[in-house]
Design an enzyme around this catalytic site. Structure first.
Site, short mmCIF file in Angstrom:
data_model
loop_
_atom_site.label_atom_id
_atom_site.label_comp_id
_atom_site.label_asym_id
_atom_site.label_seq_id
_atom_site.Cartn_x
_atom_site.Cartn_y
_atom_site.Cartn_z
N GLY A 11 36.55 41.74 28.56
CA GLY A 11 35.53 42.45 29.32
C GLY A 11 34.10 42.23 28.84
N ASN A 13 32.02 40.16 30.11
CA ASN A 13 31.19 40.08 31.33
C ASN A 13 30.97 41.46 31.93
OD1 ASN A 13 30.36 37.22 32.19
ND2 ASN A 13 32.46 36.95 31.48
N ARG A 65 55.49 40.94 45.14
CA ARG A 65 54.06 40.60 45.14
C ARG A 65 53.36 41.23 46.34
NH1 ARG A 65 51.16 38.43 40.85
NH2 ARG A 65 49.10 38.06 41.69
N ASN A 107 32.84 35.88 41.99
CA ASN A 107 33.63 35.55 40.80
C ASN A 107 32.76 34.77 39.82
OD1 ASN A 107 36.08 35.05 39.22
ND2 ASN A 107 35.98 32.95 39.98
N HIS A 109 33.01 31.86 36.97
CA HIS A 109 33.92 30.83 36.48
C HIS A 109 33.23 30.06 35.35
CE1 HIS A 109 37.25 28.05 36.52
NE2 HIS A 109 36.36 27.08 36.40
N ASP A 146 36.52 32.91 48.57
CA ASP A 146 37.17 32.71 49.88
C ASP A 146 38.68 32.54 49.64
OD1 ASP A 146 37.52 30.15 48.96
OD2 ASP A 146 36.14 29.21 50.39
N GLU A 147 39.40 32.00 50.61
CA GLU A 147 40.86 31.91 50.49
C GLU A 147 41.31 30.93 49.42
OE1 GLU A 147 39.26 32.36 53.26
OE2 GLU A 147 40.34 33.82 54.48
N GLY A 148 40.46 29.98 49.03
CA GLY A 148 40.85 28.98 48.04
C GLY A 148 40.65 29.46 46.61
N ASP A 150 38.38 29.03 43.57
CA ASP A 150 37.06 28.55 43.12
C ASP A 150 36.37 27.67 44.17
OD1 ASP A 150 37.62 29.84 40.68
OD2 ASP A 150 38.48 28.03 39.82
C1 GAR Z 1 35.26 34.50 31.14
O1 GAR Z 1 34.93 33.34 30.42
C2 GAR Z 1 35.34 34.18 32.64
O2 GAR Z 1 34.38 33.25 33.04
C3 GAR Z 1 36.73 33.62 32.72
O3 GAR Z 1 37.50 34.47 31.91
C4 GAR Z 1 36.68 34.96 30.83
C5 GAR Z 1 36.79 36.46 30.75
O4 GAR Z 1 36.13 36.96 29.62
N1 GAR Z 1 37.20 33.58 34.08
C6 GAR Z 1 37.97 32.60 34.56
O5 GAR Z 1 38.38 31.68 33.89
C7 GAR Z 1 38.30 32.74 36.05
N2 GAR Z 1 38.86 31.52 36.55
P1 GAR Z 1 35.69 38.48 29.52
O6 GAR Z 1 36.93 39.34 29.80
O7 GAR Z 1 35.22 38.65 28.11
O8 GAR Z 1 34.58 38.73 30.52
#
Ligand code: GAR
Length: 197
Positions: A11, A13, A65, A107, A109, A146-148, A150
């Protein structure tokens, strides 16, 4: 703007968003709730410490699911946020959620999309792949969902240099500090200001 932040792990971010709201870098925004698929996520402690409701919704607690997907959509509809922020949320977003909240899910990435993204590229794996390919520059991307995987429209990107001797976790930390914790709060602030118009 009322936001829901979805998390799975540490967490950091989420913390950058909490701090960004507290210090005025993110304007016109409040976090209504934090949703985690993992009840042990440290992100939930961060939410509690900031006085934010933490909700655990795990596919493991549902028979199928589809049952989880229904519960996830129902919870989001109940909370009815202006924006859903995926901040290290390692669960596939069900199509019904994308449909119900189109243009209202973002999101973060940890690479410069379209490099090192898509199915199987998450967390440390992204940085392992970047180092294995020998790129000299990587970074992070904030994009609409979106649906994909990234594939949605890009909102912000920031480049970060790879350094001699980097390990995946050293690179991950630099990308977080120099890019993720900067562009995720910035993107939310930008959207909040647009929402206020
Ligand atoms: C972050 O680096 C984020 O960009 C990545 O997971 C980490 C979470 O860290 N997300 C992905 O890879 C999504 N495809 P955090 O829990 O410390 O924020």
């Amino acid at each position: 703007m009322r936001i829901v932040v979805c998390v799975s792990g540490g967490g950091t971010n989420l913390q950058a968003i909490i701090d960004g709201i507290a210090d005025g870098k993110i304007r016109n925004t409040e976090i209504t709730a934090v949703i985690s698929n993992n009840k042990g996520a440290y992100a939930l402690t961060r939410a509690a410490e900031a006085g934010i409701d933490g909700i655990v919704l795990s596919p493991k607690d549902y028979e199928t699911r589809d049952d989880f997907n229904d519960a996830f959509l129902k919870k989001l509809e109940e909370l009815n946020p202006d924006l859903i922020v995926l901040a290290g949320f390692l669960v596939n977003i069900p199509e019904a959620v994308v449909k119900a909240f189109r243009g209202r899910i973002i999101n973060i990435h940890p690479s410069l999309i379209p490099s090192f993204c898509g199915v199987g590229f998450y967390g440390l794996k992204v940085h392992e792949a970047a180092l294995a390919r020998g790129v000299k520059v990587t970074g992070a991307t904030v994009h609409y969902v979106d649906e994909g995987t990234d594939t949605g429209p890009i909102i912000l990107q920031k480049a970060v240099e790879v350094q001699e001797g980097d390990t995946p976790s050293v690179l991950q930390k630099r990308v977080m500090e120099q890019a993720e914790w900067v562009i995720l709060p910035k993107a939310i602030d930008m959207i909040a200001l647009e929402t206020a118009d």
